[in-house]
Design a protein around this motif. Sequence first.
Motif, mmCIF file in Angstrom:
data_model
loop_
_atom_site.group_PDB
_atom_site.id
_atom_site.type_symbol
_atom_site.label_atom_id
_atom_site.label_comp_id
_atom_site.label_asym_id
_atom_site.label_seq_id
_atom_site.Cartn_x
_atom_site.Cartn_y
_atom_site.Cartn_z
ATOM 1 N N THR A 101 0.827 -1.198 0.000
ATOM 2 C CA THR A 101 0.000 0.000 0.000
ATOM 3 C C THR A 101 0.866 1.254 0.000
ATOM 4 N N GLU A 123 -3.420 1.210 -5.581
ATOM 5 C CA GLU A 123 -2.673 0.827 -4.383
ATOM 6 C C GLU A 123 -2.574 1.971 -3.374
ATOM 7 N N GLU A 125 -3.977 3.957 -0.681
ATOM 8 C CA GLU A 125 -5.116 3.688 0.201
ATOM 9 C C GLU A 125 -5.497 4.881 1.075
ATOM 10 N N SER A 147 -10.390 6.484 -2.434
ATOM 11 C CA SER A 147 -9.775 6.217 -1.127
ATOM 12 C C SER A 147 -10.195 7.282 -0.123
#
Length: 218
Positions: A101, A123, A125, A147
């Motif tokens: 992440t 990816e 987050e 996100s």
Amino acid sequence: MPEVVFTGPAGRLEGRYQPAKQKGAPIGIVLHPHPQFGGTMNNQIVYNLFYGFLNRGFSALRFNFRGVGRSQGNFDHGQGELSDAAAALDWAQAVNPEARTCWIAGVSFGAWIGMQLLMRRPEIEGFISIAAPANRFDFTFLAPCPSSGLFVHGAEDRVAPHKEVMAVIEKVKTQKGIQIEHQLVDGANHFFDGKVDELMTTVDTYLDKRLGKRDEAA
């Protein structure tokens, strides 16, 4: 502080990078303010965000966009700088293959670039957007935002008034499972002059909530 040089779309990009002690740690990337108005990776807020990630166990990277410091290339009104940010994430992932992440943090112009990168890279987050200039740049691409994250503004920001970004946030808040928070720092201007400590307290409180409290012994 380890200096790094990595390849960007317009040539070499100059950065500062510190790896985490633990393998598989998340990556934190910090993007600086507008290159044509004195923004660099050594901006005080960028510096504090960098160490904020590092002290929380992240592998942290900050870098100069094209044409700033020893980074090659010329200012490209955001398009090239977004490519630079993507190259920075690619490089950080290459040296941290176990990282799953990433978080992105940006200041002013860097917040605009960071949010665009967020839309392109699943990816990522979480995000921290400081003094996002929603009055100067189009943020309508954040619909939906993929996100959760935090917008922070100075209550006395005259360069990018917080009311402008509120319209963006309200549009995004309705997306399922995504929580966008907004905090004001009392008495702070666009540059958080004299208010950086208060800004970082606000950011740390949010990260404590999302990630758990820091291990002060780490």
